[in-house]
Design an enzyme around this catalytic site. Structure first.
Site, short mmCIF file in Angstrom:
data_model
loop_
_atom_site.label_atom_id
_atom_site.label_comp_id
_atom_site.label_asym_id
_atom_site.label_seq_id
_atom_site.Cartn_x
_atom_site.Cartn_y
_atom_site.Cartn_z
N HIS A 37 36.55 64.80 -24.89
CA HIS A 37 37.22 63.65 -25.50
C HIS A 37 38.54 63.39 -24.77
O HIS A 37 39.30 64.33 -24.51
CB HIS A 37 37.47 63.95 -26.98
CG HIS A 37 38.10 62.79 -27.69
ND1 HIS A 37 37.38 61.67 -28.04
CD2 HIS A 37 39.38 62.58 -28.08
CE1 HIS A 37 38.21 60.81 -28.62
NE2 HIS A 37 39.42 61.33 -28.66
N GLY A 77 28.94 58.09 -16.09
CA GLY A 77 28.44 59.42 -15.75
C GLY A 77 29.30 60.20 -14.76
O GLY A 77 28.79 61.08 -14.06
C1 GRF Z 1 35.20 60.21 -20.61
O1 GRF Z 1 36.52 59.79 -20.46
C2 GRF Z 1 35.05 61.08 -21.82
O2 GRF Z 1 36.20 61.75 -22.16
C3 GRF Z 1 34.72 60.09 -22.91
O3 GRF Z 1 33.95 59.10 -22.28
C4 GRF Z 1 34.29 59.03 -20.90
C5 GRF Z 1 33.00 59.08 -20.15
O4 GRF Z 1 33.15 58.79 -18.81
N1 GRF Z 1 34.05 60.75 -24.00
P1 GRF Z 1 31.97 59.11 -17.79
O5 GRF Z 1 30.72 58.40 -18.28
O6 GRF Z 1 31.79 60.58 -17.72
O7 GRF Z 1 32.43 58.53 -16.48
#
Ligand code: GRF
Length: 189
Positions: free
Chosen positions: A107, A14
Site C-alpha cells: 500500500h 504491474g
Molecule cells: C502501487 O503503488 C501499490 O502500492 C498500489 O497500487 C500501485 C500498483 O502499481 N497498491 P503497479 O501496478 O504495481 O505498477
C-alpha cells in the site's frame, strides 16, 4: 533452495509484479512467481505474464463461479503465498479465510495513515513530512492487516503527486521483495 509458489494479483501497470518476477529469479529468493491473476484483460501488467511465460487467469464478473475456479486453480498449483500488487478489487471474506495469513498487499502510504485511494494527494494535503509504503497481511478490513514492513521517503517542500508517487514506488519495488524474505525467514512452512 526449494522455492514456494506465489501468485500475484494485479489490475494495472504491474510494475511491482515486474520487481517481484525479477527478485524471484534470484537463486536465494524464497518464492517463484508461478501464477498471475488479473481482474481485467486490459491490465498492462499482463504483458509481463506473456513475456516471462507465467500462466495467468483473467477473472470474469461472475463472483461465485470465479471464486470456485480460482481456489481450485491455486490449490492445483500449490500456491502458498498471494501477493496483491495494485489489485483494485476487494477480496471476499470467504476467499481471505481460505488463505488466512497467506495473502499480503503493498500500500502506498505509511499505514495506518491514508488507507484506500489517493494516498499521495492526502499526504500532501495534510502537509506530511514523510510518506512511504507498507507491506501488510490482508484481512477483511481495508488496508488493516498486520504490518510486515514499511519504507519511508521524505516529502520535499516542492513535492507534487507525481514526484511523490515516483519516489514511493521506487521504494515499493524493494519493500515487497524484502517483506517476502522476512516472511519466509520467520516461518518454517
Ligand atoms: C502501487 O503503488 C501499490 O502500492 C498500489 O497500487 C500501485 C500498483 O502499481 N497498491 P503497479 O501496478 O504495481 O505498477
Amino acid at each position: 533452495m526449494v522455492k514456494k509458489n506465489a501468485c500475484v494479483f494485479i489490475s494495472g501497470s504491474g510494475t511491482n509484479l515486474k520487481a517481484l518476477i525479477k527478485s524471484s529469479r534470484e537463486y536465494n529468493f524464497p518464492v517463484n512467481i508461478s501464477y498471475i491473476i488479473s481482474n481485467t484483460k486490459t491490465a498492462r501488467g499482463l504483458s509481463l505474464a506473456k513475456l516471462y511465460k507465467i500462466p495467468y487467469q483473467i477473472l470474469n464478473q461472475n463472483y461465485k463461479l470465479n471464486l470456485k475456479f480460482t481456489l481450485r486453480e491455486l490449490k492445483k498449483r500449490n500456491i502458498s503465498l498471494i501477493c496483491l500488487a495494485g489489485y483494485i478489487k476487494i477480496l471476499i471474506k470467504n476467499f481471505i479465510n481460505k488463505f488466512n495469513g497467506k495473502i499480503i498487499n503493498i500500500h502506498p502510504s505509511l499505514l495506518p495513515k491514508y488507507k484506500g485511494l489517493n494516498t499521495f494527494v492526502k499526504a500532501l494535503q495534510h502537509k506530511e513530512k514523510l510518506s512511504g509504503c507498507t507491506v501488510h497481511y490482508v484481512n477483511d478490513k481495508l488496508d488493516s492487516g498486520r504490518t510486515i514492513l514499511k519504507k519511508k521517503v521524505f516529502i520535499n517542500s516542492n513535492e507534487n503527486e507525481n514526484t511523490l508517487k515516483t519516489k514511493v514506488q521506487k521504494k515499493e519495488y524493494m519493500a515487497y521483495s524484502e517483506a517476502i524474505i522476512t516472511i519466509y525467514r520467520s516461518i518454517s512452512f
